[in-house]
Design a protein around this motif. Structure first.
Motif, PDB file in Angstrom:
ATOM      1  N   UNK A 189       0.931  -1.236   0.101  1.00  0.00           N
ATOM      2  CA  UNK A 189       0.156  -0.112  -0.140  1.00  0.00           C
ATOM      3  C   UNK A 189       0.848   1.359  -0.206  1.00  0.00           C
ATOM      4  N   UNK A 190       0.685   2.247  -0.783  1.00  0.00           N
ATOM      5  CA  UNK A 190       1.646   3.303  -1.103  1.00  0.00           C
ATOM      6  C   UNK A 190       1.123   4.226   0.082  1.00  0.00           C
ATOM      7  N   UNK A 191       2.182   4.893   0.714  1.00  0.00           N
ATOM      8  CA  UNK A 191       2.068   5.590   1.831  1.00  0.00           C
ATOM      9  C   UNK A 191       1.084   6.985   1.439  1.00  0.00           C
ATOM     10  N   UNK A 192       0.998   7.457   0.220  1.00  0.00           N
ATOM     11  CA  UNK A 192       0.280   8.358  -0.075  1.00  0.00           C
ATOM     12  C   UNK A 192      -1.141   8.168  -0.097  1.00  0.00           C
ATOM     13  N   UNK A 193      -1.704   7.039  -0.401  1.00  0.00           N
ATOM     14  CA  UNK A 193      -2.588   6.303  -0.318  1.00  0.00           C
ATOM     15  C   UNK A 193      -3.282   6.121   1.342  1.00  0.00           C
ATOM     16  N   UNK A 194      -2.495   5.402   1.891  1.00  0.00           N
ATOM     17  CA  UNK A 194      -2.813   5.408   3.438  1.00  0.00           C
ATOM     18  C   UNK A 194      -2.780   6.589   4.229  1.00  0.00           C
ATOM     19  N   UNK A 195      -2.070   7.731   3.868  1.00  0.00           N
ATOM     20  CA  UNK A 195      -2.453   8.874   4.539  1.00  0.00           C
ATOM     21  C   UNK A 195      -3.471   9.603   4.033  1.00  0.00           C
ATOM     22  N   UNK A 196      -4.011   9.653   2.802  1.00  0.00           N
ATOM     23  CA  UNK A 196      -5.155   9.923   2.383  1.00  0.00           C
ATOM     24  C   UNK A 196      -6.522   9.090   2.900  1.00  0.00           C
ATOM     25  N   UNK A 197      -6.331   7.787   3.204  1.00  0.00           N
ATOM     26  CA  UNK A 197      -7.386   7.221   3.957  1.00  0.00           C
ATOM     27  C   UNK A 197      -7.222   7.502   5.492  1.00  0.00           C
ATOM     28  N   UNK A 198      -6.245   7.762   6.064  1.00  0.00           N
ATOM     29  CA  UNK A 198      -6.487   8.345   7.271  1.00  0.00           C
ATOM     30  C   UNK A 198      -6.970   9.572   7.684  1.00  0.00           C
ATOM     31  N   UNK A 199      -6.622  10.434   6.613  1.00  0.00           N
ATOM     32  CA  UNK A 199      -7.137  11.670   6.749  1.00  0.00           C
ATOM     33  C   UNK A 199      -8.600  11.730   6.527  1.00  0.00           C
ATOM     34  N   UNK A 200      -9.188  11.069   5.616  1.00  0.00           N
ATOM     35  CA  UNK A 200     -10.657  10.803   5.402  1.00  0.00           C
ATOM     36  C   UNK A 200     -11.271  10.129   6.624  1.00  0.00           C
ATOM     37  N   UNK A 201     -10.567   9.108   7.080  1.00  0.00           N
ATOM     38  CA  UNK A 201     -11.245   8.504   8.213  1.00  0.00           C
ATOM     39  C   UNK A 201     -11.151   9.689   9.572  1.00  0.00           C
ATOM     40  N   UNK A 202     -10.265  10.306   9.762  1.00  0.00           N
ATOM     41  CA  UNK A 202     -10.330  11.307  10.800  1.00  0.00           C
ATOM     42  C   UNK A 202     -11.513  12.494  10.408  1.00  0.00           C
TER      43      UNK A 202
END
Length: 329
Positions: A211-224
């Motif tokens: 999983x790319x870190x950019x995708x992971x950060x985006x998912x974490x941002x939307x989750x928050x």
């Protein structure tokens, strides 16, 4: 000579490939990776239970309910037998290139879990869950009911319930403290892992996340952001906000062009339900409401405002209608 050369080449190949297949226990594992492995394991257990329960969908409803805690524990042990017991790794860990390392070993290199550690990890994971689901049934099975024989049964039942509640509270507090320590040090996200000495390490060296870190950060941002909205939206009075916007946008037009018609129609419909007012009441403005509509909304919202004009709502009062009787000459 050729055979010796081939053997030396094979030994060099095996020696060079050993560091690539075995990860070092000292290499720290990301906290999010360990939590992802736990979520994958939980999703697998739920999937297995869903598939198992669908096998009995044509049977009598509620057939599995009396034995659901035992069946869930049995399925958990079956999954444990063919994953953790055989390879020292769970399904979620294997998908993320992780496995368990025994911290009780003094060797600096990787050491798999012993059979006792694997069994303890399974019992500490499935046992408390089963005991929590079966605590009430166990008390009833021992005959410790409030109306059971003996004068001390009620007192003993209350004492056992208090002890179970205390033990459950202590276990939850210990789990919370363990998770805080995990956030600080990055090891043992579950209390059972810390007790048995099981630590998640990489199963391969130089592992790259798929999983790319950019995708992971985006998912974490939307989750928050979603959690923030879930917390914020109940605090916003949408009815008052809607009334303010409606009064700002349409207030002037209604006052100039549709004043007469609105004055006539305001007495024909409730400002909340839109139907003919039943036991018409007013809250201080010129709009009329059903008694039950305005009463229920005022009880639910202490700062109620009129949804039509946005005025602060006072105490509901009956509408006073003046009738003029004209006699026949």
């Amino acid at each position: 000579m050729a055979g010796l050369e081939n053997g030396d080449n094979q030994e060099r190949t095996a020696g060079s490939s050993a560091p690539e297949t075995d990860g070092e226990p000292q290499t720290p594992v990301l906290r999010i990776t360990q939590l992802d492995a736990l979520e994958l394991d939980s999703a697998l257990e739920q999937l297995v239970w869903t598939q198992f329960s669908q096998c009995f969908q044509n049977c009598r409803p509620g057939l599995l309910t009396p034995l659901e805690p035992e069946l869930r524990a049995l399925l958990h042990l079956l999954v444990w037998r063919f994953t953790l017991y055989s390879s020292s790794t769970t399904v979620g860990q294997s998908l993320l290139s992780l496995r368990y390392h025994s911290t009780l070993s003094s060797s600096p290199r990787y050491s798999p879990l012993s059979s006792r550690q694997k069994l303890g990890l399974a019992l500490l994971t499935a046992g408390p869950r089963w005991l929590q689901d079966r605590s009430h049934s166990l008390l009833l099975g021992l005959g410790l009911t409030p109306g059971g024989p003996g004068g001390d049964s009620g007192f003993l039942l209350q004492g056992l319930r208090t002890c179970l509640t205390l033990v459950s509270s202590i276990a939850q507090l210990a789990g919370l403290l363990n998770f805080l320590v995990f956030l600080r040090k990055g090891r043992h996200p579950v209390l059972a892992e810390r007790i048995t000495g099981a630590q998640a390490v990489f199963s391969k060296a130089n592992v790259h996340r798929d999983i790319d870190y950019q995708y992971m950060n985006r998912e974490l941002m939307w989750h928050g952001f979603a959690e923030f909205l879930i917390f914020l939206l109940p605090l916003i009075n949408t009815g008052k906000l809607k009334a303010k916007v409606s009064s700002l946008v349409f207030g002037g037009e209604r006052a100039t062009g549709e004043g007469g018609e609105e004055e006539q129609g305001v007495w024909k419909e409730c400002g909340l339900c839109g139907e003919w007012p039943t036991m018409p009441h007013t809250v201080g403005c010129r709009h009329v409401f059903c008694y039950y509509c305005i009463k229920s909304h005022s009880v639910a919202d202490a700062c109620l405002t009129c949804p039509k004009c946005g005025a602060d709502a006072g105490q509901p009062e009956p509408v006073q209608i003046e009738e003029e009787v004209i006699g026949r000459p």
